[in-house]
Every structure is written in structure tokens, then in C-alpha cells.
Scaffold this motif. Structure first.
Motif, PDB file in Angstrom:
ATOM      1  N   ASP A  62       0.820  -1.207   0.000  1.00 26.97           N
ATOM      2  CA  ASP A  62       0.000   0.000   0.000  1.00 26.97           C
ATOM      3  C   ASP A  62       0.855   1.258   0.000  1.00 26.97           C
ATOM      4  N   PRO A  66       1.731   3.752  -4.517  1.00 23.79           N
ATOM      5  CA  PRO A  66       1.670   5.177  -4.870  1.00 23.79           C
ATOM      6  C   PRO A  66       3.014   5.732  -5.315  1.00 23.79           C
ATOM      7  N   ILE A  69       3.680   4.554  -8.877  1.00 27.74           N
ATOM      8  CA  ILE A  69       2.818   5.225  -9.848  1.00 27.74           C
ATOM      9  C   ILE A  69       3.241   6.673 -10.031  1.00 27.74           C
ATOM     10  N   THR A  73       4.247   8.284 -13.592  1.00 25.90           N
ATOM     11  CA  THR A  73       3.495   9.377 -14.200  1.00 25.90           C
ATOM     12  C   THR A  73       4.282  10.677 -14.146  1.00 25.90           C
ATOM     13  N   GLN A  88      -4.723  -3.871 -11.818  1.00 26.30           N
ATOM     14  CA  GLN A  88      -4.049  -2.681 -11.297  1.00 26.30           C
ATOM     15  C   GLN A  88      -3.273  -1.921 -12.369  1.00 26.30           C
ATOM     16  N   GLU A  91      -4.479   0.706 -16.493  1.00 24.67           N
ATOM     17  CA  GLU A  91      -4.445   2.101 -16.953  1.00 24.67           C
ATOM     18  C   GLU A  91      -3.054   2.570 -17.304  1.00 24.67           C
ATOM     19  N   LEU A  92      -2.042   2.026 -16.603  1.00 24.48           N
ATOM     20  CA  LEU A  92      -0.666   2.405 -16.917  1.00 24.48           C
ATOM     21  C   LEU A  92      -0.320   1.947 -18.328  1.00 24.48           C
ATOM     22  N   LEU A  97       2.789   3.858 -20.627  1.00 22.39           N
ATOM     23  CA  LEU A  97       3.935   4.057 -19.745  1.00 22.39           C
ATOM     24  C   LEU A  97       4.769   2.791 -19.595  1.00 22.39           C
ATOM     25  N   PRO A 372      -8.966  -2.030  -8.241  1.00 22.70           N
ATOM     26  CA  PRO A 372      -8.421  -1.623  -6.940  1.00 22.70           C
ATOM     27  C   PRO A 372      -9.443  -0.839  -6.113  1.00 22.70           C
ATOM     28  N   ASP A 373     -10.319  -0.118  -6.801  1.00 26.49           N
ATOM     29  CA  ASP A 373     -11.328   0.677  -6.115  1.00 26.49           C
ATOM     30  C   ASP A 373     -12.265  -0.227  -5.311  1.00 26.49           C
ATOM     31  N   ASP A 376     -10.457  -1.785  -2.391  1.00 25.31           N
ATOM     32  CA  ASP A 376     -10.292  -0.858  -1.276  1.00 25.31           C
ATOM     33  C   ASP A 376     -11.576  -0.749  -0.459  1.00 25.31           C
ATOM     34  N   GLN A 377     -12.726  -0.741  -1.161  1.00 29.83           N
ATOM     35  CA  GLN A 377     -13.999  -0.645  -0.440  1.00 29.83           C
ATOM     36  C   GLN A 377     -14.234  -1.886   0.418  1.00 29.83           C
ATOM     37  N   THR A 380     -11.956  -1.781   3.411  1.00 30.21           N
ATOM     38  CA  THR A 380     -12.455  -0.832   4.406  1.00 30.21           C
ATOM     39  C   THR A 380     -13.598  -1.441   5.211  1.00 30.21           C
ATOM     40  N   GLU A 408     -17.329  -2.697 -10.990  1.00 29.27           N
ATOM     41  CA  GLU A 408     -17.285  -2.856 -12.449  1.00 29.27           C
ATOM     42  C   GLU A 408     -16.522  -4.116 -12.807  1.00 29.27           C
TER      43      GLU A 408
ATOM     44  N   LEU B  48      -5.256   7.343 -13.529  1.00 25.89           N
ATOM     45  CA  LEU B  48      -4.772   8.540 -14.204  1.00 25.89           C
ATOM     46  C   LEU B  48      -5.973   9.417 -14.564  1.00 25.89           C
ATOM     47  N   PHE B 259      -4.624   7.271  -3.975  1.00 24.88           N
ATOM     48  CA  PHE B 259      -3.416   6.462  -4.129  1.00 24.88           C
ATOM     49  C   PHE B 259      -3.595   4.994  -3.774  1.00 24.88           C
ATOM     50  N   ALA B 261      -6.892   3.361  -3.686  1.00 26.51           N
ATOM     51  CA  ALA B 261      -7.989   2.799  -4.454  1.00 26.51           C
ATOM     52  C   ALA B 261      -7.870   3.130  -5.941  1.00 26.51           C
TER      53      ALA B 261
END
Lengths: 408, 297
Positions: A62, A66, A69, A73, A88, A91-92, A97, A372-373, A376-377, A380, A408, B48, B259, B261
Motif C-alpha cells: 500500500d 503510490p 505510480i 506518471t 491494477q 491504466e498504466l 507508460l 483496486p477501487d 479498497d472498499q 475498508t 465494475e 490517471l 493512491f 484505491a
């Protein structure tokens, strides 16, 4: 000579002198004892090719993600970095990238040697390969301390139900029935292990794969939540944070067991414990024997320096070579990504894993199914669930259904 | 008249030229960054930034998330308690030191010292102080009060007050020094006049001295409020948001979303809400403050 040409000359000099030993910065989050020993094997093998492995380890995924990334970026890419493959990195890759390593994969014939092939599929976007899988990690293991059960005077459990039933005896003897680190990824992961092991595979797949809210609200998931509540009361006195501190409680016999991925194996190995004598491992919690085929992979950012690009290629090819795979995975406690190598030196637990791999008792990894979203939920939710013993099972399940419906 | 206008613009030319870098920074970095964030909060940006519009979706999700609601509640509790207590404690300490006591410099330094520590250190120190096995609870028990219990950080209902203690410890000294400066700025004749009229000391403080210290109070208020809204490091160092999610704060929610999620859109929506909250406080205050001063000339 103006400044530009001076700089160019200097760069050329540096590049020329470094062809013999190109430094490649490799970022990863392997910092516990067993992990560091395993990554040392990779570094040694890479240094033996005449290049230099510059180790950049950051403790904890964790915290590391960041940093990785933002360096990518922000236009300051490293040479290579570890990532959990799955959604994960999507998108990169889309942002261009990461380096397309299809040519290396083809030259090395990865398509023929990687087993199960789904590992390579997770590295593939639009038919191009972007990462080198290095191991298979599965979450679904219950680690049990023989010493703890001997002290409490009960037989070592052989499945989850016995494990729960033995808890009161352990508590009486002043032993913690179950060790668990108080971090979101561990608590969310624990729940997913229960779900993969205690209910049929179809349920796991329809909840995380198809995001079916009816199944998520159904009686089978309710049973999983009930088991999570058991786990909560069994681990209520576990105050450690990090997973390896929790594993250490099992190693020293202060706790009966721990649900943790097979990376815990590395810690037992470092402590010189023998599988089957000092500790037991139950894949699929001894209920449904299966493994999820997650794992670690290395990605290679797009670089400009020719020498470094060449070094990236060498590193990628090296990672899947039989010798590296054996040395690395024995230390790491994970399974190799190729089926054609001799792992007779592996211990009991790894043999169990290899057998399951051969049998094809496999499940896609959670990280390959959700973003990842969503992860994370869910993490939590379980941070809250495990910290607050008054949080009811059905309230937690309702919250879970809400997360799945938005996923999704 | 027309001829004076250009000279108005070019008066203090050096000062204006010197201010250009700051003006540019403020416009492009602060205002530009803010506008960019607000715009992207209406998109579905993941890892991004991406211009894929989703309207108010991010805000709907934000206000339906328990973690965010808890974060807002915590900020309100922390903010209100902090504001009230830091001013009461700061003012009382300043008033006590103002009684022409001995070793004033030493005492002032000791009380101000915590402000020199970063929030990370403050958080760690108080994490240990409030740990039942090493901290305050253990010390009191060793004195003989065996049943004494004081472990706020391990109880989800009151954990935020454990953070508040650390925050107060850190900020009280600064407020005290500001107040002390304000008290020293009060003309001694005011005190003499009050004494002649036979007004008790406490009444002089409340009715005469405090109203006269209005500018100092406003300075302290601005410093304390900005400190409250941006609270993040203290939480991360002291509790990590735990136990459970009971000490989450908005700034941490933003960081987690952006960062951990990989959901920038959601993080931007949350930071826009934080900005809005600050504006809701600042704009009425600014109107009151500056609107008034113009009227009175």
C-alpha cells in the motif's frame, strides 16, 4: 563546445562506460525475512549477467504502489518494478507508460512454458504482453502451530470447523486461537479466503466475476459472513499489525493458527521449522482444496537509454529461466510459473500446492476480477467489521451487496 | 483626472514587478490547480486523470460512503473541541504568565516547545502515552490505583478525543504566545482605569481586554482553523484511522482514494467538498470582516 554537446558527450561517456555493467533500479515491496531472501536470489542471478541490480525496496504494497505510480506518471521511471498483475496495471498500459515485452516473451517461448497460462493472460492487453510473471501466490492457506495445540491438549485441526471448535480450549490455555494482522488488505483477504473455501466456486465467481448482487445477498454469502464473525471473535485479542508479526505468533506457538497466503511459508522456512512436524498447512482451509492463481509479476517502464533497455530485456528473460525459478520460489514459498522444472526439494506444503496446480483445482485471483477501487472498499468494510465486534453480520452483508452492485 | 490614471497603475513599479512571480504562482498553481481538480471531480478518473464525464456520480457516491460520513463527523468533533479548548487553554495560560511571574521565559519556552515538533512525532509520542501497557494508564496503576482505565485510542467511540489531546498539546503553546503578545499590547492605562472604577480583574479581562484583542484572536483563529482542516499526519502517525475506521478524517479519505484505491475522481470530489467547507466558513467571515471595515472608513 556548447553546453548541449558537452552534455551529450558526457552522456555518451557514461553510456559507453556502463555497457559492461548497466545499473537497473528495481522497485518492490519484498521486505520481510523470507521475501528479502527470495529477492536476493533474483538480484544475484541478475548481477551474474554482468549488470547491476539496484535494490529499491519499500515496505508494504500500500505504501509502495503510490510511489511507483507517481514516479511513472511524473516521468522518472525506474528500471523495473514488481506489481500484482491483474487490473491494477491496466491504466498504466493504456497510457503507454509500460514497455511491450512481447518480443522477449516470444523469443523465450513463454506461451509454451508458463503454467497455468492464465498467468500470462493477466499480463496481456490487446494481444501484447507487458509483464513477466515470476510466481504463483495463493491466499487460501490455514497455517497451524503444532506446539500451540500440544500445549492446549487438542489435536491439530484438519479443517476450518475443527479449527473453530478448538478455539475455546486454546483460550483456556492462554493461547490466542487465531492470529490476524490489523490491516485492511489482510482482513479483506481473510474474508475472500473464507469465501473461496467455504462455498462452491460458482458462488465466488458469480459474486466477484459477474457482480451478481442476488448471490451476494444470498444465504451462502451469509454463511461466509458468519464464519468471518467466528474469525473476528477468535482473533479479538490479536493486536499485531503486520502479517509477518502474526505469522511469528504461530511460529512461536503463541497463537493456534493464521489464515495467510503462501508467502507465510517463507517465514516458517527462515525460522527453520519443518512442515508436518512443527506446523501444518491446510490449502483451502481443509474444506475445498484449491488455489487462486494470483501472483507477482515484474513490469518494465518505457525507457530511453539503450543500455538500460537491453538490461531490462535480460532481466525479463532471466526471471523465467528454470534455475532462477527454482532458487527464487524455494525461498519465497510460492509456486513456480512453469510446470517443467524439478521441485523435488520443495517441502510438504509446497508439494500440496504443486499437486493442486497439476490437478487444475484453480480459481482466478480476486485482483484479476475486481478493480483496486472495489478492493479498497471491501478492505475498508472488513477493517470496520473486525474492529467493531458489535457490527452485525447482516448489516455487514448489506454493505457488501452495496459494494458489489457498484463494482465494475 | 484622465492623466492621473496611468500613474496609478505604474506607481510603486518595483514593488509590483517584484510581486509578479507570486501573483503568477497564485493564479496558475493555486487557482489553476483548484479549477482543474474541480473539473476532474466530475469525471470517471481512475489511476490517471481522464476526461470521461459522469456528472455528479462521484459526489453521490461520496455522500453514500460511511467512511466519508465518519470522516466529516470526526472533523466536526475535532474542529469544534479544538477551537474552543485551544482558545480557553491558550488564553488562560497567557493570562497566568502575564502576572509578572518569575522564570517567565523558561515557562514560556517549555509550553511553546511542542509546537516545534512535527505532527508525526506528536502522534507517535501520544500513541505511546495513551498505550495502556506503557503509558499514562500503566503509570497511574503503578501508583496504586489498580482499576484506573485510560486508553482512548483503543475504544472506537472516543478515539478521536485521544487525537484531540495530542492536537491540543501541540497547538496550545502557539495560541498562548500569540495571546501573550496581545495582552502585552494592551495599554497599562486601561488596567489602571479599570482598577480605579473598581471592576474585578476577571471582568476586566472578559469585557475590556478580550474585545481589545480582536486582531490577535483573528490571527490565531486563521492559524488554528487551517491546521484543523488539513489534519492528516497526526491521524496517520497516531491511529492510522483506527480502531476500525473511527478516526478517519477527510484529508486521509482523499489520499486513500487517490493512491490506494486508484480512484482519482472520487478523491477529487472529496477534496472539492473540503474546499467548499472552507469557503463556507471563510466567505461569510471575510464579508463581515472586510465589509465592515470599509463602512467604518
Amino acid at each position: 563546445m556548447n553546453l548541449t554537446s558537452k552534455l551529450l558527450a558526457a552522456t555518451a561517456l557514461v553510456a559507453a562506460s556502463s555497457t559492461s555493467a548497466t545499473e537497473l533500479e528495481v522497485m518492490h515491496w519484498w521486505t520481510s525475512g523470507g521475501e528479502a531472501a527470495a529477492v536476493g536470489e533474483l538480484a544475484n542471478a541478475f548481477d551474474a549477467t554482468g549488470n547491476t541490480w539496484v535494490d529499491a525496496a519499500i515496505a508494504g504494497g500500500d505504501a509502495a504502489r503510490p510511489v511507483m505510480i507517481s514516479r511513472l506518471t511524473g516521468g522518472d521511471p525506474m528500471g523495473a518494478f514488481q506489481f500484482n498483475h491483474g487490473r491494477q496495471a491496466e491504466e498504466l498500459i493504456e497510457a503507454g507508460l509500460l514497455r511491450d515485452i512481447t518480443d522477449i516473451a516470444e523469443a523465450e517461448g513463454w506461451k509454451d512454458i508458463v503454467n497455468p497460462l492464465s498467468l500470462l493472460d493477466s499480463c496481456t492487453v490487446d494481444g501484447r504482453i507487458y509483464c513477466a510473471p515470476v510466481n504463483i501466490h495463493s491466499w487460501q492457506w490455514l497455517w497451524l502451530s503444532h506446539k500451540a495445540y500440544k500445549d492446549a491438549g487438542v489435536d491439530v485441526p484438519t479443517n476450518w470447523d475443527e479449527f473453530v471448535a478448538a478455539a475455546p480450549k486454546l483460550t483456556e490455555s492462554g493461547i490466542l486461537p487465531m492470529a490476524a494482522g490489523q490491516e485492511g488488505w489482510q482482513q479483506g483477504g481473510l474474508f475472500n479466503v473464507l469465501m473461496a473455501s467455504l462455498v462452491p466456486n460458482e458462488v465466488f465467481l458469480s459474486v466477484y466475476g459477474d457482480k451478481d448482487t442476488d448471490v451476494a445477498a444470498g444465504p451462502e454469502i451469509a454463511r461466509v459472513f458468519k464464519a468471518a464473525a467466528d474469525a473476528r471473535s477468535m482473533s479479538s485479542n490479536s493486536t499485531v499489525q503486520a502479517w509477518n508479526d502474526a505469522t511469528n505468533l504461530v511460529i512461536t506457538g503463541k497463537a493456534g493458527g493464521q489464515i495467510m497466503g503462501d508467502w507465510a511459508q517463507g517465514e516458517f522456512a527462515i525460522a527453520e521449522q519443518v512442515a508436518g512436524e512443527d506446523y501444518s498447512c491446510l490449502p483451502g482451509l481443509g474444506v475445498t482444496e484449491l488455489l487462486s492463481t494470483g501472483g507477482d509479476a515484474f513490469y518494465f517502464p518505457v525507457l530511453k537509454d539503450e543500455a538500460q533497455i537491453a538490461a531490462q530485456g535480460e532481466l525479463a528473460a532471466l526471471m523465467l529461466k528454470p534455475a532462477t525459478q527454482v532458487a527464487f520460489n524455494l525461498k519465497k514459498g510460492s509456486l513456480p510459473v512453469r510446470g517443467d522444472i524439478d521441485l523435488s526439494t520443495a517441502n510438504d506444503c509446497m508439494q500440496k500446492g504443486l499437486a493442486l496446480l497439476e490437478k487444475g483445482a484453480l480459481l482466478p485471483d480476486f485482483n484479476q476480477l475486481v478493480t483496486p477501487d472495489t478492493k479498497d472498499q471491501i478492505d475498508t468494510l472488513f477493517v470496520e467489521f473486525f474492529a467493531d465486534s458489535s457490527m452485525a453480520v447482516d448489516a455487514a452483508q448489506a454493505e457488501f451487496v452495496k459494494i458489489i452492485s457498484a463494482a465494475e | 483626472m484622465a492623466s492621473t490614471r496611468p500613474s496609478q497603475l505604474f506607481r510603486n513599479k518595483t514593488a509590483k514587478i517584484a510581486a509578479i512571480p507570486m501573483i503568477v504562482t497564485a493564479l496558475f498553481v493555486f487557482v489553476g490547480g483548484t479549477v482543474w481538480t474541480v473539473v476532474y471531480s466530475f469525471t470517471k478518473s481512475g489511476l490517471l486523470p481522464r476526461l470521461k464525464w459522469v456528472g455528479l456520480d462521484q459526489y453521490e457516491r461520496l455522500w453514500a460512503t460511511r467512511k466519508w460520513l465518519i470522516a466529516i463527523e470526526n472533523l466536526a468533533i475535532y474542529g469544534i473541541c479544538m477551537l474552543v479548548l485551544v482558545f480557553v487553554i491558550g488564553f488562560i495560560l497567557a493570562a497566568l504568565i502575564d502576572q509578572k511571574i518569575r522564570f517567565e521565559n523558561t515557562i514560556r519556552t517549555i509550553i511553546l516547545y511542542p509546537f516545534a515538533l512535527s505532527f508525526v512525532i506528536t502522534g507517535l509520542v501520544w500513541q505511546w502515552m495513551l498505550n495502556p501497557e506503557f503509558g499514562v494508564q500503566n503509570i497511574v496503576r503503578e501508583w496504586g490505583w489498580e482499576s484506573f482505565t485510560f486508553n482512548p485510542l483503543y475504544n472506537a467511540d472516543i478515539a478521536i478525543y485521544g487525537v484531540l489531546i495530542a492536537g491540543l498539546w501541540q497547538a496550545s503553546g502557539l495560541v498562548m504566545v500569540l495571546m501573550l503578545a496581545g495582552l502585552r499590547g494592551i495599554d497599562q492605562d486601561v488596567w489602571k482605569a479599570a482598577r480605579v472604577d473598581g471592576i474585578p480583574t476577571w471582568k476586566t479581562y472578559i469585557r475590556i481586554v478580550i474585545p481589545m484583542m480582536r486582531p490577535v484572536f483573528i490571527t490565531a483563529l486563521v492559524i488554528v482553523v487551517t491546521g484543523i482542516v488539513k489534519i492528516y499526519d497526526l491521524i496517520v502517525a497516531q491511529t492510522g484511522g483506527g480502531p476500525g475506521i473511527s478516526t478517519e478524517v477527510p484529508a486521509k479519505y482523499v489520499y486513500d482514494m487517490m493512491f490506494k484505491a486508484s480512484n482519482l475522481g472520487q478523491g477529487f470530489a472529496a477534496s472539492t467538498m473540503m474546499l467548499l467547507t472552507v469557503l463556507l466558513v471563510v466567505i461569510p467571515w471575510a464579508i463581515l470582516e472586510f465589509g465592515d471595515s470599509k463602512k467604518h472608513g
